[in-house]
Design a protein around this motif. Structure first.
Motif, PDB file in Angstrom:
ATOM      1  N   GLY A 140       0.211  23.862 -13.206  1.00 57.92           N
ATOM      2  CA  GLY A 140      -0.162  22.515 -12.841  1.00 57.92           C
ATOM      3  C   GLY A 140       0.815  21.487 -13.370  1.00 57.92           C
ATOM      4  N   PHE A 141       1.490  21.818 -14.447  1.00 62.93           N
ATOM      5  CA  PHE A 141       2.451  20.905 -15.062  1.00 62.93           C
ATOM      6  C   PHE A 141       3.731  20.812 -14.245  1.00 62.93           C
ATOM      7  CE2 PHE A 141       5.578  19.388 -18.004  1.00 62.93           C
ATOM      8  CZ  PHE A 141       4.903  18.665 -18.975  1.00 62.93           C
ATOM      9  N   GLY A 142       4.207  21.941 -13.757  1.00 64.57           N
ATOM     10  CA  GLY A 142       5.462  22.003 -13.012  1.00 64.57           C
ATOM     11  C   GLY A 142       6.143  23.339 -13.235  1.00 64.57           C
ATOM     12  N   CYS A 143       7.426  23.421 -12.916  1.00 63.81           N
ATOM     13  CA  CYS A 143       8.188  24.667 -13.072  1.00 63.81           C
ATOM     14  C   CYS A 143       8.670  24.843 -14.512  1.00 63.81           C
ATOM     15  CB  CYS A 143       9.399  24.669 -12.137  1.00 63.81           C
ATOM     16  SG  CYS A 143       8.958  24.862 -10.409  1.00 63.81           S
TER      17      CYS A 143
ATOM     18  N   VAL B 164      12.160  25.728 -20.530  1.00 66.85           N
ATOM     19  CA  VAL B 164      12.211  24.293 -20.237  1.00 66.85           C
ATOM     20  C   VAL B 164      11.175  23.989 -19.158  1.00 66.85           C
ATOM     21  CG1 VAL B 164      13.648  22.368 -19.484  1.00 66.85           C
ATOM     22  CG2 VAL B 164      14.670  24.256 -20.778  1.00 66.85           C
ATOM     23  N   LYS B 165      10.168  23.207 -19.544  1.00 63.07           N
ATOM     24  CA  LYS B 165       9.080  22.875 -18.626  1.00 63.07           C
ATOM     25  C   LYS B 165       9.333  21.486 -18.044  1.00 63.07           C
ATOM     26  CE  LYS B 165       4.796  23.848 -19.956  1.00 63.07           C
ATOM     27  NZ  LYS B 165       3.449  23.661 -20.571  1.00 63.07           N
ATOM     28  N   GLU B 166       9.424  21.425 -16.731  1.00 56.47           N
ATOM     29  CA  GLU B 166       9.719  20.168 -16.047  1.00 56.47           C
ATOM     30  C   GLU B 166       8.442  19.583 -15.450  1.00 56.47           C
ATOM     31  OE1 GLU B 166      13.103  18.639 -12.911  1.00 56.47           O
ATOM     32  OE2 GLU B 166      12.081  20.522 -12.463  1.00 56.47           O
ATOM     33  N   LEU B 167       8.111  18.364 -15.825  1.00 53.81           N
ATOM     34  CA  LEU B 167       6.908  17.738 -15.312  1.00 53.81           C
ATOM     35  C   LEU B 167       7.054  17.381 -13.840  1.00 53.81           C
ATOM     36  CD1 LEU B 167       4.137  16.359 -15.618  1.00 53.81           C
ATOM     37  CD2 LEU B 167       5.318  14.310 -16.380  1.00 53.81           C
ATOM     38  N   ASN B 168       6.109  17.867 -13.044  1.00 53.76           N
ATOM     39  CA  ASN B 168       6.014  17.477 -11.641  1.00 53.76           C
ATOM     40  C   ASN B 168       5.169  16.201 -11.590  1.00 53.76           C
ATOM     41  OD1 ASN B 168       5.448  17.113  -8.954  1.00 53.76           O
ATOM     42  ND2 ASN B 168       4.434  19.097  -8.658  1.00 53.76           N
ATOM     43  N   LEU B 169       5.800  15.073 -11.303  1.00 56.53           N
ATOM     44  CA  LEU B 169       5.110  13.784 -11.350  1.00 56.53           C
ATOM     45  C   LEU B 169       3.958  13.692 -10.360  1.00 56.53           C
ATOM     46  CD1 LEU B 169       8.202  11.450 -11.734  1.00 56.53           C
ATOM     47  CD2 LEU B 169       6.526  12.036 -13.488  1.00 56.53           C
TER      48      LEU B 169
ATOM     49  N   GLN C  44      -1.089  17.864 -13.485  1.00 53.45           N
ATOM     50  CA  GLN C  44      -1.063  17.281 -14.815  1.00 53.45           C
ATOM     51  C   GLN C  44       0.028  16.222 -14.862  1.00 53.45           C
ATOM     52  OE1 GLN C  44      -0.977  20.163 -18.017  1.00 53.45           O
ATOM     53  NE2 GLN C  44      -2.126  21.634 -16.811  1.00 53.45           N
ATOM     54  N   GLY C  45      -0.197  15.158 -15.609  1.00 56.84           N
ATOM     55  CA  GLY C  45       0.750  14.059 -15.596  1.00 56.84           C
ATOM     56  C   GLY C  45       1.058  13.485 -16.949  1.00 56.84           C
TER      57      GLY C  45
ATOM     58  N   ARG D 241      10.671  14.062 -16.974  1.00 55.65           N
ATOM     59  CA  ARG D 241      10.128  14.449 -18.273  1.00 55.65           C
ATOM     60  C   ARG D 241      10.207  15.970 -18.410  1.00 55.65           C
ATOM     61  NH1 ARG D 241      10.820  10.053 -18.580  1.00 55.65           N
ATOM     62  NH2 ARG D 241       9.647   8.335 -19.448  1.00 55.65           N
ATOM     63  N   LEU D 242      10.829  16.421 -19.499  1.00 53.16           N
ATOM     64  CA  LEU D 242      10.953  17.862 -19.747  1.00 53.16           C
ATOM     65  C   LEU D 242      10.557  18.174 -21.179  1.00 53.16           C
ATOM     66  CD1 LEU D 242      13.860  16.904 -18.074  1.00 53.16           C
ATOM     67  CD2 LEU D 242      13.655  19.333 -17.558  1.00 53.16           C
TER      68      LEU D 242
END
Length: 324
Positions: free
Chosen positions: A42-45, A69-74, A78-79, A111-112
């Motif tokens: 839910g956060f991103g890749c 490295v977790k990249e936030l999917n805007l 999850q945000g 955001r990472l």
């Protein structure tokens, strides 16, 4: 509607965390190439990368210290709030059974988060997915992983202030190269109730099948909510089945409801146990583990054990397993 701009001052200024340069992380992950992706939620890749363990500078892929490295999917599930929670909790908490957050990166709207790389993936992968890197976990390893996860919870529940994890599930238990279990993903964590209060009132979030019934019904969150979720995961570890599996017959889809009647019976307990580890445990050990799961799953939250008690009982069980 335009995205609300980020402000650097929102991020907790922790001396334990490094602020990474975006170009360094780009280089460390081979330009965030698809073949560097090791997970997605839910956060991103989540990308695998490599840095120098002393300077934290990007290194040639495959050399140095492995990182995730977790990249936030805007636009994902999850945000902003979860991203900041992850930094604010893992930026201050430190324990062998919590995944280490090394640093973060802020570049305009990007955001990472940068973590230690957990080479054996998640408990979920080992229990339920037939991926090439997933090893069939032995009985002893399963109990050892449960113990490590319990130690992580016990640390959170004894910290000041108390931290309620709120998202305890198999996919959030990661495993390192030595098969040590570490809790990850603190985006939904909350501090415990203030002095004199019995619970924290929140909107109900989490993953279906793991959340405590009283939390689902009222939104009242306590550390015993985490204990219920632990009981569900312990049951998954014993049975090798998901908390909820829509592909099973109707009476077997919900693991807790299906397994409950078998958990205290010496003859019936074997009906619950994962066929893949048959012969690796004694009936006495299986009953001890299932009894602990049952106590965690009590409808009455006050009768559930504390996380420190989970550690004690699992240590006894692991000792029993190694001497049998």
């Amino acid at each position: 509607m335009p995205l609300k701009p980020w402000r650097q001052e929102e991020v907790l200024q922790s001396s334990n965390l490094k602020r990474f340069d975006y170009d360094d992380l780009k280089k460390a992950t081979k330009n965030f190439r698809p073949d560097s992706i090791v997970g997605e939620g839910g956060f991103g890749c989540v990308f695998k990368g490599w840095i120098d363990e002393n300077t934290f500078a990007a290194t040639r892929y495959g050399t140095g210290l492995g990182i995730a490295v977790k990249e936030l999917n805007l636009h994902g599930l999850q945000g902003r709030q979860e991203w900041l929670a992850e930094i604010n909790y893992l930026g201050t908490l430190c324990h062998p059974n919590l995944v280490k957050l090394i640093g973060y990166c802020v570049k305009e709207e990007q955001r990472l988060l940068v973590y230690e790389f957990m080479s054996q993936g998640s408990l979920e992968n080992h229990l339920f997915r037939r991926r090439s890197y997933s090893k069939l976990l032995s009985w002893n390893l399963r109990i050892s992983i449960a113990l490590g996860a319990a130690k992580g919870l016990a640390y959170l529940h004894s910290s000041e202030p108390i931290v309620i994890y709120r998202d305890f599930k198999a996919s959030n238990i990661l495993i390192d190269s030595n098969y040590n279990a570490k809790l990850s993903d603190f985006g939904l964590a909350r501090y415990g109730p203030d002095y004199g209060m019995t619970h924290v009132s929140t909107r109900v979030v989490g993953t279906y099948g793991y959340a405590a019934p009283e939390y689902m019904a009222t939104g009242h969150l306590t550390i015993k909510s985490d204990i219920y979720s632990f009981g569900v995961v312990l049951l998954e570890i014993l049975a090798g089945r998901r908390a909820y599996d829509p592909n099973l017959p109707e009476t077997e889809k919900d693991l807790v409801k299906w397994a409950g009647p078998y958990l205290t019976n010496k003859r019936k307990i074997l009906h619950v146990m994962d066929e893949r580890i048959k012969g690796q445990y004694t009936v006495r050990a299986a009953l001890k583990a299932s009894s602990l799961a049952l106590k965690c799953l009590s409808e009455d939250r006050k009768s559930r054990p504390g996380s420190d008690q989970l550690v004690i009982e699992l240590e006894q069980l692991l000792k029993m397993c190694k001497t049998q």
